[in-house]
Design a protein around this motif. Sequence first.
Motif, mmCIF file in Angstrom:
data_model
loop_
_atom_site.group_PDB
_atom_site.id
_atom_site.type_symbol
_atom_site.label_atom_id
_atom_site.label_comp_id
_atom_site.label_asym_id
_atom_site.label_seq_id
_atom_site.Cartn_x
_atom_site.Cartn_y
_atom_site.Cartn_z
ATOM 1 N N PRO A 73 0.807 -1.400 -0.073
ATOM 2 C CA PRO A 73 -0.113 0.082 0.000
ATOM 3 C C PRO A 73 0.930 1.174 -0.046
ATOM 4 C CG PRO A 73 -1.013 -1.558 1.564
ATOM 5 C CD PRO A 73 0.568 -2.078 1.138
ATOM 6 N N LEU A 74 1.999 1.038 0.782
ATOM 7 C CA LEU A 74 2.988 2.319 0.642
ATOM 8 C C LEU A 74 3.460 2.540 -0.653
ATOM 9 C CD1 LEU A 74 4.685 1.861 3.994
ATOM 10 C CD2 LEU A 74 3.079 3.516 3.472
ATOM 11 N N LEU A 75 3.630 1.640 -1.382
ATOM 12 C CA LEU A 75 4.332 1.692 -2.956
ATOM 13 C C LEU A 75 3.264 2.356 -3.621
ATOM 14 C CD1 LEU A 75 6.429 1.397 -4.828
ATOM 15 C CD2 LEU A 75 5.428 -0.888 -5.166
ATOM 16 N N LEU A 76 1.853 2.065 -3.446
ATOM 17 C CA LEU A 76 0.914 2.583 -4.313
ATOM 18 C C LEU A 76 0.464 3.909 -4.021
ATOM 19 C CD1 LEU A 76 -1.633 -0.681 -4.077
ATOM 20 C CD2 LEU A 76 -0.373 0.249 -6.163
ATOM 21 N N LEU A 77 0.593 4.198 -2.615
ATOM 22 C CA LEU A 77 0.735 5.632 -2.340
ATOM 23 C C LEU A 77 1.705 6.668 -2.976
ATOM 24 C CD1 LEU A 77 -0.977 7.713 -0.861
ATOM 25 C CD2 LEU A 77 0.542 7.068 1.064
ATOM 26 N N LEU A 78 2.869 6.201 -2.836
ATOM 27 C CA LEU A 78 3.992 6.760 -3.489
ATOM 28 C C LEU A 78 3.607 7.019 -4.970
ATOM 29 C CD1 LEU A 78 6.781 7.692 -2.978
ATOM 30 C CD2 LEU A 78 7.474 5.777 -3.596
ATOM 31 N N ILE A 79 3.143 6.019 -5.576
ATOM 32 C CA ILE A 79 2.927 6.282 -7.096
ATOM 33 C C ILE A 79 1.670 6.896 -7.500
ATOM 34 C CG2 ILE A 79 1.859 4.687 -8.984
ATOM 35 C CD1 ILE A 79 3.658 2.423 -8.226
ATOM 36 N N ILE A 80 0.890 7.079 -6.510
ATOM 37 C CA ILE A 80 -0.317 8.126 -6.714
ATOM 38 C C ILE A 80 0.283 9.440 -6.679
ATOM 39 C CG2 ILE A 80 -2.361 8.839 -5.768
ATOM 40 C CD1 ILE A 80 -2.980 5.771 -5.760
ATOM 41 N N VAL A 81 0.985 9.422 -5.366
ATOM 42 C CA VAL A 81 1.319 11.065 -5.049
ATOM 43 C C VAL A 81 2.467 11.612 -5.844
ATOM 44 C CG1 VAL A 81 2.297 12.333 -2.859
ATOM 45 C CG2 VAL A 81 0.436 10.707 -2.599
ATOM 46 N N PHE A 82 3.304 10.742 -6.654
ATOM 47 C CA PHE A 82 4.449 11.217 -7.222
ATOM 48 C C PHE A 82 4.249 12.286 -8.343
ATOM 49 C CE2 PHE A 82 7.405 10.852 -11.055
ATOM 50 C CZ PHE A 82 8.424 11.144 -10.321
ATOM 51 N N PHE A 83 3.301 12.222 -9.171
ATOM 52 C CA PHE A 83 3.329 13.023 -10.347
ATOM 53 C C PHE A 83 2.511 14.592 -9.706
ATOM 54 C CE2 PHE A 83 3.806 9.455 -13.067
ATOM 55 C CZ PHE A 83 4.839 10.030 -13.733
ATOM 56 N N PRO A 84 1.531 14.684 -8.869
ATOM 57 C CA PRO A 84 1.212 15.811 -8.384
ATOM 58 C C PRO A 84 2.234 16.455 -7.402
ATOM 59 C CG PRO A 84 -0.557 14.185 -7.968
ATOM 60 C CD PRO A 84 0.650 13.404 -8.438
ATOM 61 N N LEU A 85 3.094 15.889 -6.740
ATOM 62 C CA LEU A 85 4.062 16.198 -6.165
ATOM 63 C C LEU A 85 5.095 17.052 -6.977
ATOM 64 C CD1 LEU A 85 5.165 16.863 -2.947
ATOM 65 C CD2 LEU A 85 6.316 14.753 -3.318
ATOM 66 N N ARG A 86 5.574 16.380 -7.879
ATOM 67 C CA ARG A 86 6.364 16.691 -8.680
ATOM 68 C C ARG A 86 5.900 17.826 -9.499
ATOM 69 N NH1 ARG A 86 7.375 16.654 -14.378
ATOM 70 N NH2 ARG A 86 9.366 16.369 -14.914
ATOM 71 N N TRP A 87 4.639 18.104 -9.903
ATOM 72 C CA TRP A 87 4.145 19.101 -10.454
ATOM 73 C C TRP A 87 4.189 20.312 -9.451
ATOM 74 C CZ3 TRP A 87 -0.090 22.112 -9.168
ATOM 75 C CH2 TRP A 87 -0.786 22.865 -10.419
ATOM 76 N N VAL A 88 3.886 20.295 -8.292
ATOM 77 C CA VAL A 88 3.983 21.370 -7.361
ATOM 78 C C VAL A 88 5.436 21.915 -7.094
ATOM 79 C CG1 VAL A 88 3.693 21.909 -5.198
ATOM 80 C CG2 VAL A 88 2.150 20.815 -6.258
ATOM 81 N N LEU A 89 6.314 21.052 -7.025
ATOM 82 C CA LEU A 89 7.937 21.123 -6.737
ATOM 83 C C LEU A 89 8.619 21.862 -8.289
ATOM 84 C CD1 LEU A 89 9.055 18.286 -4.732
ATOM 85 C CD2 LEU A 89 8.462 20.592 -4.134
ATOM 86 N N ARG A 90 7.967 21.794 -9.321
ATOM 87 C CA ARG A 90 8.412 21.975 -10.623
ATOM 88 C C ARG A 90 7.536 23.443 -11.313
ATOM 89 N NH1 ARG A 90 12.631 21.967 -12.872
ATOM 90 N NH2 ARG A 90 11.770 21.872 -14.931
ATOM 91 N N ARG A 91 6.936 23.921 -10.490
ATOM 92 C CA ARG A 91 6.014 25.158 -10.782
ATOM 93 C C ARG A 91 7.212 26.393 -11.114
ATOM 94 N NH1 ARG A 91 2.870 23.878 -13.208
ATOM 95 N NH2 ARG A 91 2.308 26.070 -13.724
ATOM 96 N N PRO A 92 6.606 27.261 -12.093
ATOM 97 C CA PRO A 92 7.427 28.357 -12.352
ATOM 98 C C PRO A 92 7.234 29.461 -11.291
ATOM 99 C CG PRO A 92 5.517 28.522 -13.856
ATOM 100 C CD PRO A 92 5.832 27.266 -12.946
#
Length: 149
Positions: A73-92
């Motif tokens: 379940p932790l791996l599934l949660l990490l996969i689900i959270v990865f792209f939204p977190l990356r999107w927030v951290l890469r904002r201009p």
Amino acid sequence: MNRLVQGEDGRDWTVRAQMEWRAPATADGSDDFEHDVAASYGPGIGMLVVTLALIGVLVVWLPTDVVIPAWVPLLLLLIIVFFPLRWVLRRPWTVVAETDGDVTGDHPPERWVGTIRGLFTVRGEVTKIAKTIERHALPDFDGPLRPME
């Protein structure tokens, strides 16, 4: 993120950075693969619904005697959270360095503006800009900021 910096010539500069939720019109998007072809939130919402449906099917069809390790379940949660977190951290971020000039009138007011992508990158760049202003009384011409008229 705001910083007050005193330049070598005695002028007081304000260096500030603000996160942009939408890419500014002046931002270079050539290295950005995250553009939205459909120009709406529909595809993202559709993918979220499909993902949640597949997770629901996995849970419903799971036999009762199967033991799931705690890391799955932790791996599934990490996969689900990865792209939204990356999107927030890469904002201009829009970075502005400006001064009102000096009291003698020798140096006019100036305003330098630029766009930097990424939370951690912007922190380092703001520090570099502040140090450059302290040493040379202006932001670096080779840096991300450009003078505005």
